[in-house]
Write a protein that holds these residues in place. Structure first.
Motif, PDB file in Angstrom:
ATOM      1  N   PHE A 155       0.878  36.216 -19.442  1.00  0.00           N
ATOM      2  CA  PHE A 155       0.713  37.069 -18.288  1.00  0.00           C
ATOM      3  C   PHE A 155      -0.738  36.775 -17.458  1.00  0.00           C
ATOM      4  O   PHE A 155      -0.699  36.412 -16.362  1.00  0.00           O
ATOM      5  N   LYS A 156      -1.603  36.750 -18.449  1.00  0.00           N
ATOM      6  CA  LYS A 156      -3.071  36.436 -17.748  1.00  0.00           C
ATOM      7  C   LYS A 156      -3.226  35.157 -17.231  1.00  0.00           C
ATOM      8  O   LYS A 156      -4.015  34.954 -16.173  1.00  0.00           O
ATOM      9  N   THR A 157      -2.599  34.095 -18.088  1.00  0.00           N
ATOM     10  CA  THR A 157      -2.486  32.748 -17.433  1.00  0.00           C
ATOM     11  C   THR A 157      -1.769  32.669 -16.168  1.00  0.00           C
ATOM     12  O   THR A 157      -2.542  32.123 -15.098  1.00  0.00           O
ATOM     13  N   GLN A 158      -0.814  33.347 -15.894  1.00  0.00           N
ATOM     14  CA  GLN A 158      -0.192  33.215 -14.589  1.00  0.00           C
ATOM     15  C   GLN A 158      -0.485  34.150 -13.719  1.00  0.00           C
ATOM     16  O   GLN A 158      -0.908  33.694 -12.427  1.00  0.00           O
ATOM     17  N   PHE A 159      -1.405  35.233 -13.786  1.00  0.00           N
ATOM     18  CA  PHE A 159      -2.059  36.055 -12.895  1.00  0.00           C
ATOM     19  C   PHE A 159      -3.265  35.318 -12.454  1.00  0.00           C
ATOM     20  O   PHE A 159      -3.522  35.134 -11.223  1.00  0.00           O
ATOM     21  N   ASN A 160      -4.133  34.599 -13.318  1.00  0.00           N
ATOM     22  CA  ASN A 160      -5.282  33.906 -13.088  1.00  0.00           C
ATOM     23  C   ASN A 160      -5.015  32.757 -12.156  1.00  0.00           C
ATOM     24  O   ASN A 160      -5.438  32.429 -11.306  1.00  0.00           O
ATOM     25  N   ASP A 161      -3.875  32.184 -12.600  1.00  0.00           N
ATOM     26  CA  ASP A 161      -3.379  30.784 -11.662  1.00  0.00           C
ATOM     27  C   ASP A 161      -2.955  31.179 -10.402  1.00  0.00           C
ATOM     28  O   ASP A 161      -3.151  30.510  -9.529  1.00  0.00           O
ATOM     29  N   ALA A 162      -2.363  32.450 -10.335  1.00  0.00           N
ATOM     30  CA  ALA A 162      -1.869  32.634  -8.742  1.00  0.00           C
ATOM     31  C   ALA A 162      -3.237  32.915  -7.999  1.00  0.00           C
ATOM     32  O   ALA A 162      -3.361  32.817  -6.669  1.00  0.00           O
ATOM     33  N   GLY A 163      -4.205  33.653  -8.782  1.00  0.00           N
ATOM     34  CA  GLY A 163      -5.513  33.959  -8.059  1.00  0.00           C
ATOM     35  C   GLY A 163      -6.278  32.736  -7.686  1.00  0.00           C
ATOM     36  O   GLY A 163      -6.919  32.582  -6.541  1.00  0.00           O
ATOM     37  N   THR A 164      -6.145  31.885  -8.550  1.00  0.00           N
ATOM     38  CA  THR A 164      -6.956  30.683  -8.519  1.00  0.00           C
ATOM     39  C   THR A 164      -6.385  29.749  -7.259  1.00  0.00           C
ATOM     40  O   THR A 164      -7.128  29.145  -6.366  1.00  0.00           O
ATOM     41  N   LYS A 165      -5.044  29.649  -7.104  1.00  0.00           N
ATOM     42  CA  LYS A 165      -4.339  28.815  -5.936  1.00  0.00           C
ATOM     43  C   LYS A 165      -4.197  29.476  -4.808  1.00  0.00           C
ATOM     44  O   LYS A 165      -3.981  28.688  -3.810  1.00  0.00           O
ATOM     45  N   LEU A 166      -4.547  30.993  -4.700  1.00  0.00           N
ATOM     46  CA  LEU A 166      -4.385  31.357  -3.224  1.00  0.00           C
ATOM     47  C   LEU A 166      -5.672  30.719  -2.392  1.00  0.00           C
ATOM     48  O   LEU A 166      -6.819  30.767  -2.792  1.00  0.00           O
ATOM     49  N   PHE A 167      -5.174  30.237  -1.301  1.00  0.00           N
ATOM     50  CA  PHE A 167      -6.069  29.673  -0.462  1.00  0.00           C
ATOM     51  C   PHE A 167      -6.804  30.516   0.253  1.00  0.00           C
ATOM     52  O   PHE A 167      -6.237  31.325   1.083  1.00  0.00           O
ATOM     53  N   GLY A 168      -8.474  30.573   0.325  1.00  0.00           N
ATOM     54  CA  GLY A 168      -8.953  31.450   1.193  1.00  0.00           C
ATOM     55  C   GLY A 168      -9.393  32.905   0.535  1.00  0.00           C
ATOM     56  O   GLY A 168      -9.036  32.778  -0.548  1.00  0.00           O
ATOM     57  N   SER A 169      -9.272  33.809   1.234  1.00  0.00           N
ATOM     58  CA  SER A 169      -9.442  35.143   0.616  1.00  0.00           C
ATOM     59  C   SER A 169      -8.180  36.122   0.996  1.00  0.00           C
ATOM     60  O   SER A 169      -7.296  35.877   1.441  1.00  0.00           O
ATOM     61  N   GLY A 170      -8.319  36.721  -0.284  1.00  0.00           N
ATOM     62  CA  GLY A 170      -7.074  37.666  -0.479  1.00  0.00           C
ATOM     63  C   GLY A 170      -7.153  38.561  -1.758  1.00  0.00           C
ATOM     64  O   GLY A 170      -8.128  38.792  -2.465  1.00  0.00           O
ATOM     65  N   TRP A 171      -5.789  38.694  -2.423  1.00  0.00           N
ATOM     66  CA  TRP A 171      -5.630  39.474  -3.480  1.00  0.00           C
ATOM     67  C   TRP A 171      -4.450  38.903  -4.507  1.00  0.00           C
ATOM     68  O   TRP A 171      -3.590  38.233  -3.633  1.00  0.00           O
ATOM     69  N   VAL A 172      -4.488  39.051  -5.599  1.00  0.00           N
ATOM     70  CA  VAL A 172      -3.600  38.905  -6.707  1.00  0.00           C
ATOM     71  C   VAL A 172      -3.185  40.024  -7.312  1.00  0.00           C
ATOM     72  O   VAL A 172      -4.007  40.892  -7.595  1.00  0.00           O
ATOM     73  N   TRP A 173      -1.716  40.411  -7.247  1.00  0.00           N
ATOM     74  CA  TRP A 173      -1.404  41.763  -7.532  1.00  0.00           C
ATOM     75  C   TRP A 173      -0.397  41.606  -8.813  1.00  0.00           C
ATOM     76  O   TRP A 173       0.377  40.544  -8.930  1.00  0.00           O
ATOM     77  N   LEU A 174      -0.324  42.663  -9.410  1.00  0.00           N
ATOM     78  CA  LEU A 174       1.050  43.162 -10.522  1.00  0.00           C
ATOM     79  C   LEU A 174       1.777  44.137  -9.804  1.00  0.00           C
ATOM     80  O   LEU A 174       1.117  45.216  -9.340  1.00  0.00           O
TER      81      LEU A 174
END
Length: 244
Positions: A155-174
């Motif tokens: 879960f952490k790996t997928q969460f971090n990967d989503a946040g890393t790949k988000l281009f520019g500014s924003g949020w990663v959520w559960l």
């Protein structure tokens, strides 16, 4: 913590990574609010429940102070200025405004989306972090994560990967999507509630959230952030979602 006229809402989430932008007029959800107007009809900046330096070394005191006292405070100020133009909107909660953007006067829709979203997102952000926190989750959220992802590390790996790949500014959520846990990302200050989805937890990946310590090393910040997550609060949000 900010006083509200309703109880706090929190729902479940996590499974696949989805990236989207909120629509202007998603389904209205009748549920307890997370951040609402005060009795004066104005939104208020919720105070931190811990010291600025309480999350060090993972998040430094200068970042916390500037992030809360300047960035979040500006969202609240701009949101109040927009709503002041239309007194009939003052009784509305921030959720009601954000989930009904398309019905608002057109001249304030963008301001409410950006600043109302910033207020809503950050109110939750401060609450799901805390000192002497982090580690592996326990309780109902731990069981749900294991069921959905197999392991917490996955879960952490997928969460971090989503946040890393988000281009520019924003949020990663559960978030929760029809009783299914998912990881999603939003740009700028957009929120899952724009789509009628319910955030359990989210990490701010705007540069102002981490740049003083981590510069452009967003993956390092994302990894360090797990050391400050208040799983008790996340569990409370998750468990309340089951009966909401």
């Amino acid at each position: 913590m900010m006083t509200t006229r309703r109880n706090f809402l929190y729902l479940l989430s996590a499974s696949t990574v989805v990236t989207w932008l909120g629509s202007a007029n998603p389904p209205v959800w009748a549920a307890p609010a997370i951040a609402t107007t005060a009795t004066t009809g104005e939104f208020k900046l919720p105070p931190l429940t811990y010291d600025y330096n309480a999350l060090e070394p993972h998040i430094d005191a200068k970042t916390m102070k500037f992030h809360h006292d300047n960035h979040h405070a500006t969202y609240v100020k701009n949101l109040n200025a927009a709503i002041a133009k239309y007194p009939q909107l003052k009784p509305k909660t921030v959720e009601e405004l954000l989930t009904n953007l398309g019905t608002l006067p057109k001249d304030i829709q963008t301001t409410v989306r950006n600043n109302g979203g910033g207020h809503f997102n950050h109110t939750m952000f401060w609450q799901i972090m805390g000192p002497k926190a982090g580690g592996a989750p326990t309780g109902a959220i731990a069981t749900a994560i294991k069921s959905q992802f197999g392991t917490f590390d996955t879960f952490k790996t997928q969460f971090n990967d989503a946040g890393t790949k988000l281009f520019g500014s924003g949020w990663v959520w559960l978030i929760n999507d029809k009783s299914k846990l998912k990881i999603v990302t939003t740009s700028n200050q957009d929120s899952p509630i724009f789509q009628g989805l319910y955030p359990i937890m989210g990490n701010d990946v705007w540069e102002h959230a981490y740049y003083l310590t981590y510069q452009n090393r967003r993956p390092e910040y994302l990894s360090a952030w797990w050391n400050v997550i208040n799983w008790t609060e996340v569990n409370r949000r998750f468990e309340r979602s089951l009966t909401a």
